[in-house]
Design an enzyme around this catalytic site. Structure first.
Site: not given
Ligand code: BG6
Length: 518
Positions: A205-206, A268
């Site tokens: 989960d990045h 997230h």
């Molecule tokens: C991704 C989603 O996991 O996270 C995207 O699939 C979203 O739709 C993105 O834009 C948001 O990540 P960050 O790091 O830009 O907040």
């Protein structure tokens, strides 16, 4: 009794900052994730001297190519990214020495992910490497469409590529989305865990790669003054926002089948919620942290589908202007159905039924094509009694608010009342601000560096265990069920706005307001 002894990680480098020598196999080597995030993150790790001399990458993809062709493709892309200057790189030019170091360790294997022959050839390469260097560690990174996750892991298992020995580890990194609902997430876990052990699986989960997300735990547990007030006696409600200015762009096909709820909430948004709500773990050991997070998510009240629908708002963007640029109706975006009912915005109220949080609502909202890009967590404290200030005409004091700004302008701010200078007693809300940028030089980062490094070193703290994933889906499943019954209204909001009015009404019902986006 002594704790069971785990096999020593193979070929540990003398310098512990350097990850053990390994082969990183990237499935989906020609894809967007590889070129936009993985290779840049690995390049940053090279600059940071975090990779061993015996590190190598094998890119696997369907497209016919060879080692040099793949290297050229990556080089061209990196040059453009670095020149674009997105802040993820230390200098506006590629460091030739670091890049050449990396490119000399990059190889390409053309192959179909569903063909066993691809895996036989891959095994040959990994084994060959082991014979040459004495080290057979390998990490298989699935940067591919979700339908390939299960089949690739099965094939890796069948080819014998997941067998660990005292001398080497084998790990698999699975990207998101992990399943599309509770049943599919469980099925995928089962499929994967048939051929690999849980300790080999690193579910990404990045958001957990973001410094500011990791910092929530440090702020909470390394400072004495948070914990005493971190509970239902002092906190009125929590609100978590992930607002994006981007629309669906080129991802219409994926997004229209997915929607904001599946895309952002069980993963997230729940990671952020868990960081705020979890109990202090017994240690920072991966399992101790992940168990506390799972407990926090599991304590979320299970709504019936009807209750879930009543406690949520779904909405879709209409044409508008975002950051001065015109944006189409969502339904007119490429690869989106003209009658789509997919939500590009979701807001929801959760209750956490445990001793610490009983009665404290947690609201989450996330949406695309909004006025600003902002991810933040607001903690609203209970109001102080106002009796002292009645004589100067104040009927209610503003509540204290602590805001964790996850991105951009990373930091923490605290809002409280102060006396406006002057002879009369007049109150004003003021803000005390901590900005990361004021204290720390930001390291160049895509957010994936920590995750890749942790996987190479075997630290699973920032990855999701099977139960974490399933707990997240369990909580959103009633809403998926309620919405699929199709009687829940779909609201609309103008692109470039703060979102639908119904989301304001969701909080107003409880006497609260979202933090303003603009
Ligand atoms: C991704 C989603 O996991 O996270 C995207 O699939 C979203 O739709 C993105 O834009 C948001 O990540 P960050 O790091 O830009 O907040």
């Amino acid at each position: 009794m002594d704790a069971p002894v785990k096999p020593a990680p193979a070929c540990l480098p003398a310098n512990s900052k350097t990850a053990p020598p390994s082969t990183l196999v990237i499935f989906g080597a020609g894809g967007d994730l590889t070129k936009r995030l993985l290779i840049p993150a690995i390049y940053n790790l090279v600059n940071d001297k975090a990779l061993d001399d015996h590190f190598q990458i094998i890119g696997v993809d369907l497209v016919a190519n060879d080692d040099q062709g793949f290297r050229d493709h990556l080089t061209e892309n990196m040059k453009a990214l670095v020149a674009g200057g997105h802040g993820e790189f230390a200098s506006p030019e590629l460091d030739q020495q670091a890049w050449s170091w990396l490119m000399s360790r990059v190889f390409y294997l053309p192959g179909d992910f569903s063909n066993p022959d691809t895996f036989t050839r891959l095994k040959y390469l990994v084994d060959e490497r082991e014979q040459e260097t004495g080290c057979g560690n390998a990490v298989f990174y699935l940067a591919v469409a979700p339908r390939f996750f299960g089949p690739i892991v099965e094939q890796l298992g069948q080819a014998g590529l997941l067998a660990e020995t005292e001398a080497h580890f084998r790990r698999v990194v699975v990207e998101k989305p992990f399943g599309t609902d509770l049943a599919s997430a469980k099925a995928l876990n089962q499929q994967i865990l048939k051929v690999a052990d849980e300790h080999q699986i690193f579910r990404i989960d990045h958001y957990l790669g973001k410094e500011t997300v990791q910092n929530i735990m440090v702020l909470r547990f390394a400072n004495g003054f948070f914990e005493p007030v971190w509970n239902r006696d002092h906190i009125d409600h929590v609100q978590i926002t992930a607002a994006e200015t981007v629309g669906v762009e080129q991802r219409g096909k994926f997004y229209d089948a997915t929607g904001a709820l599946r895309d952002m909430v069980p993963n997230h948004m729940f990671q952020l919620l868990a960081m705020i709500a979890m109990e202090p773990p017994n240690s920072f050991d991966a399992d101790a942290v992940r168990s506390e997070k799972a407990k926090a998510i599991e304590a979320i009240r299970n709504y019936t589908p009807e209750e879930a629908v009543k406690n949520a708002v779904r909405a879709q963007y209409r044409a508008g202007t975002v950051l001065g640029k015109p944006v189409n109706n969502y339904r007119d975006e490429p690869n989106v159905s003209p009658t789509s009912m997919t939500e590009t915005y979701v807001a929801m109220k959760f209750m956490i039924d445990n001793w610490r949080w009983a009665g404290v609502p947690f609201y989450v909202r996330t949406g695309k094509a909004l006025a600003v890009r902002r991810t933040e967590i607001g903690i609203q404290f209970k109001r102080a009694p106002h009796v002292l200030f009645r004589s100067i005409g104040i009927s209610e004091l503003a509540p204290n608010m602590m805001v964790f700004r996850i991105q951009p302008n990373e930091g923490v701010s605290l809002r409280f009342a102060a006396k406006k200078p002057g002879r009369e007693v007049e109150l004003r809300d003021v803000r005390m601000d901590f900005r990361y940028a004021d204290y720390f030089q930001a390291e160049p980062s895509t957010g994936y560096e920590t995750l890749i490094y942790d996987c190479l070193t075997g630290d699973a703290t920032l990855f999701q265990r099977a139960d974490n994933i399933e707990a997240g889906w369990t909580e959103v499943q009633p809403l998926l069920d309620g919405w699929s019954a199709n009687d829940a209204p779909l609201e609309f909001y103008d692109a470039g706005s703060d979102g639908p009015a119904a989301a304001d009404a969701l909080l107003a019902r409880d006497g609260f307001k979202w933090l303003p986006l603009t």
